[in-house]
Design a protein around this motif. Sequence first.
Motif, PDB file in Angstrom:
ATOM      1  N   VAL A  67       0.734  -1.167  -0.055  1.00  0.00           N
ATOM      2  CA  VAL A  67      -0.009  -0.022   0.000  1.00  0.00           C
ATOM      3  C   VAL A  67       1.037   1.182   0.007  1.00  0.00           C
ATOM      4  O   VAL A  67       1.801   1.204   0.495  1.00  0.00           O
ATOM      5  CB  VAL A  67      -0.848   0.189   1.242  1.00  0.00           C
ATOM      6  CG1 VAL A  67      -0.321   0.234   2.339  1.00  0.00           C
ATOM      7  CG2 VAL A  67      -1.963   0.902   1.244  1.00  0.00           C
ATOM      8  N   ALA A  68       0.256   2.285  -0.689  1.00  0.00           N
ATOM      9  CA  ALA A  68       1.383   3.531  -0.843  1.00  0.00           C
ATOM     10  C   ALA A  68       1.187   4.291   0.512  1.00  0.00           C
ATOM     11  O   ALA A  68       0.157   4.376   1.095  1.00  0.00           O
ATOM     12  CB  ALA A  68       0.591   4.322  -1.858  1.00  0.00           C
ATOM     13  N   ALA A  69       2.210   4.812   1.084  1.00  0.00           N
ATOM     14  CA  ALA A  69       2.389   5.419   2.030  1.00  0.00           C
ATOM     15  C   ALA A  69       1.447   6.843   2.130  1.00  0.00           C
ATOM     16  O   ALA A  69       0.815   7.127   3.119  1.00  0.00           O
ATOM     17  CB  ALA A  69       3.533   5.929   2.633  1.00  0.00           C
ATOM     18  N   SER A  70       0.923   7.241   1.022  1.00  0.00           N
ATOM     19  CA  SER A  70       0.306   8.235   0.711  1.00  0.00           C
ATOM     20  C   SER A  70      -1.429   7.805   0.612  1.00  0.00           C
ATOM     21  O   SER A  70      -1.996   8.700   0.375  1.00  0.00           O
ATOM     22  CB  SER A  70       0.550   8.917  -0.707  1.00  0.00           C
ATOM     23  OG  SER A  70       0.341   8.029  -1.725  1.00  0.00           O
ATOM     24  N   ASN A  71      -1.616   6.686   0.947  1.00  0.00           N
ATOM     25  CA  ASN A  71      -3.022   6.186   1.147  1.00  0.00           C
ATOM     26  C   ASN A  71      -3.171   5.597   2.359  1.00  0.00           C
ATOM     27  O   ASN A  71      -3.383   4.234   2.573  1.00  0.00           O
ATOM     28  CB  ASN A  71      -3.290   5.074   0.028  1.00  0.00           C
ATOM     29  CG  ASN A  71      -4.869   4.782  -0.274  1.00  0.00           C
ATOM     30  OD1 ASN A  71      -5.356   5.116   0.384  1.00  0.00           O
ATOM     31  ND2 ASN A  71      -5.004   3.954  -1.444  1.00  0.00           N
ATOM     32  N   PRO A  72      -3.455   6.492   3.464  1.00  0.00           N
ATOM     33  CA  PRO A  72      -3.783   6.062   4.760  1.00  0.00           C
ATOM     34  C   PRO A  72      -5.122   5.282   4.964  1.00  0.00           C
ATOM     35  O   PRO A  72      -5.376   4.535   5.719  1.00  0.00           O
ATOM     36  CB  PRO A  72      -3.561   7.195   5.497  1.00  0.00           C
ATOM     37  CG  PRO A  72      -3.860   8.237   4.874  1.00  0.00           C
ATOM     38  CD  PRO A  72      -3.243   8.042   3.482  1.00  0.00           C
ATOM     39  N   GLN A  73      -6.105   5.731   3.893  1.00  0.00           N
ATOM     40  CA  GLN A  73      -7.355   5.217   4.113  1.00  0.00           C
ATOM     41  C   GLN A  73      -7.267   3.465   3.873  1.00  0.00           C
ATOM     42  O   GLN A  73      -7.996   2.783   4.370  1.00  0.00           O
ATOM     43  CB  GLN A  73      -8.498   5.851   3.113  1.00  0.00           C
ATOM     44  CG  GLN A  73      -9.815   5.486   3.314  1.00  0.00           C
ATOM     45  CD  GLN A  73     -10.737   6.001   2.463  1.00  0.00           C
ATOM     46  OE1 GLN A  73     -10.422   7.090   1.877  1.00  0.00           O
ATOM     47  NE2 GLN A  73     -11.917   5.896   2.600  1.00  0.00           N
ATOM     48  N   ALA A  74      -6.655   3.328   2.523  1.00  0.00           N
ATOM     49  CA  ALA A  74      -6.388   1.807   2.354  1.00  0.00           C
ATOM     50  C   ALA A  74      -5.728   1.206   3.348  1.00  0.00           C
ATOM     51  O   ALA A  74      -5.956   0.222   3.806  1.00  0.00           O
ATOM     52  CB  ALA A  74      -5.787   1.744   0.953  1.00  0.00           C
ATOM     53  N   GLN A  75      -4.538   1.797   3.890  1.00  0.00           N
ATOM     54  CA  GLN A  75      -3.935   1.090   4.872  1.00  0.00           C
ATOM     55  C   GLN A  75      -4.827   0.721   6.101  1.00  0.00           C
ATOM     56  O   GLN A  75      -4.769  -0.372   6.740  1.00  0.00           O
ATOM     57  CB  GLN A  75      -2.629   1.847   5.429  1.00  0.00           C
ATOM     58  CG  GLN A  75      -1.804   1.146   6.289  1.00  0.00           C
ATOM     59  CD  GLN A  75      -0.740   1.941   6.792  1.00  0.00           C
ATOM     60  OE1 GLN A  75      -0.063   2.685   6.000  1.00  0.00           O
ATOM     61  NE2 GLN A  75      -0.146   1.839   7.959  1.00  0.00           N
ATOM     62  N   ALA A  76      -5.552   1.871   6.468  1.00  0.00           N
ATOM     63  CA  ALA A  76      -6.543   1.536   7.698  1.00  0.00           C
ATOM     64  C   ALA A  76      -7.413   0.482   7.587  1.00  0.00           C
ATOM     65  O   ALA A  76      -7.726  -0.497   8.319  1.00  0.00           O
ATOM     66  CB  ALA A  76      -7.493   2.624   7.846  1.00  0.00           C
ATOM     67  N   LEU A  77      -8.089   0.139   6.112  1.00  0.00           N
ATOM     68  CA  LEU A  77      -8.582  -0.889   5.778  1.00  0.00           C
ATOM     69  C   LEU A  77      -8.139  -2.186   5.954  1.00  0.00           C
ATOM     70  O   LEU A  77      -8.595  -3.190   6.408  1.00  0.00           O
ATOM     71  CB  LEU A  77      -9.158  -0.801   4.466  1.00  0.00           C
ATOM     72  CG  LEU A  77      -9.965  -1.913   3.650  1.00  0.00           C
ATOM     73  CD1 LEU A  77     -11.295  -2.351   4.379  1.00  0.00           C
ATOM     74  CD2 LEU A  77     -10.281  -1.831   2.081  1.00  0.00           C
ATOM     75  N   TYR A  78      -6.975  -2.318   5.546  1.00  0.00           N
ATOM     76  CA  TYR A  78      -6.133  -3.492   5.624  1.00  0.00           C
ATOM     77  C   TYR A  78      -5.790  -3.955   7.170  1.00  0.00           C
ATOM     78  O   TYR A  78      -5.819  -5.278   7.328  1.00  0.00           O
ATOM     79  CB  TYR A  78      -4.743  -3.400   4.669  1.00  0.00           C
ATOM     80  CG  TYR A  78      -5.122  -3.054   3.202  1.00  0.00           C
ATOM     81  CD1 TYR A  78      -6.199  -3.650   2.621  1.00  0.00           C
ATOM     82  CD2 TYR A  78      -4.312  -2.354   2.540  1.00  0.00           C
ATOM     83  CE1 TYR A  78      -6.578  -3.206   1.216  1.00  0.00           C
ATOM     84  CE2 TYR A  78      -4.723  -1.980   1.187  1.00  0.00           C
ATOM     85  CZ  TYR A  78      -5.663  -2.481   0.666  1.00  0.00           C
ATOM     86  OH  TYR A  78      -5.748  -2.207  -0.846  1.00  0.00           O
TER      87      TYR A  78
END
Length: 201
Positions: free
Chosen positions: A162-173
């Motif tokens: 996951v891109a570090a610039s995409n915290p929303q996706a990281q939170a989902l994962y």
Amino acid sequence: MPLKFRPAEPRDAELAVPLIYSSGPAAFDYAFKRAGLSAEGFLHAAFLDGAGMFGYPRHWVGEFGGKVVAAGTGYSGEVNFRNMLSASRQIFLCYGPVSAVPVMINGLRLEQIIQPPPKQTYYLAHLGVAEGMRGEGIGTRLVEHLLKLGKAAGFQLAALDVAASNPQAQALYERLGFCVVDERVSALPGIANHRYMTRAF
């Protein structure tokens, strides 16, 4: 109407390819936007070709009300070499011998940040949800569906980037049990650092 997942088919290209592209537009553009061809143009051709990591047989789509609203794939490092051969052939066909070389060089540079998965790891990629359907839990269900496939295939570890610039996706994962185990620093223009996340089945 319920969300249904099914294997992707060639007829899904028009809706599925933009979803695949949306999973990492900066990375796809860095690698494949060249010689008058857009990254989506290359992905469309590779999807229809059917081989390798971009081919339709590797992907699943989520269908809601008869329309494709999600797409993604899961595969292991056991197919890394075959994926490389397929991608190389597709690149030469799409760009020609002169432009294919810089495309492949950029792809290799990108692989230093978004690395091919280890052999015994089930790797999730190209996860995309239609813009108007985001925030409805479809991304969660897509990942859960792919994880179910990985577990049924006997894998013990799942991973994704996951891109570090995409915290929303990281939170989902993270809500789905993934943890960051490595951050790969990018020096490539337009490409953010990427975080490698894993979870046990």
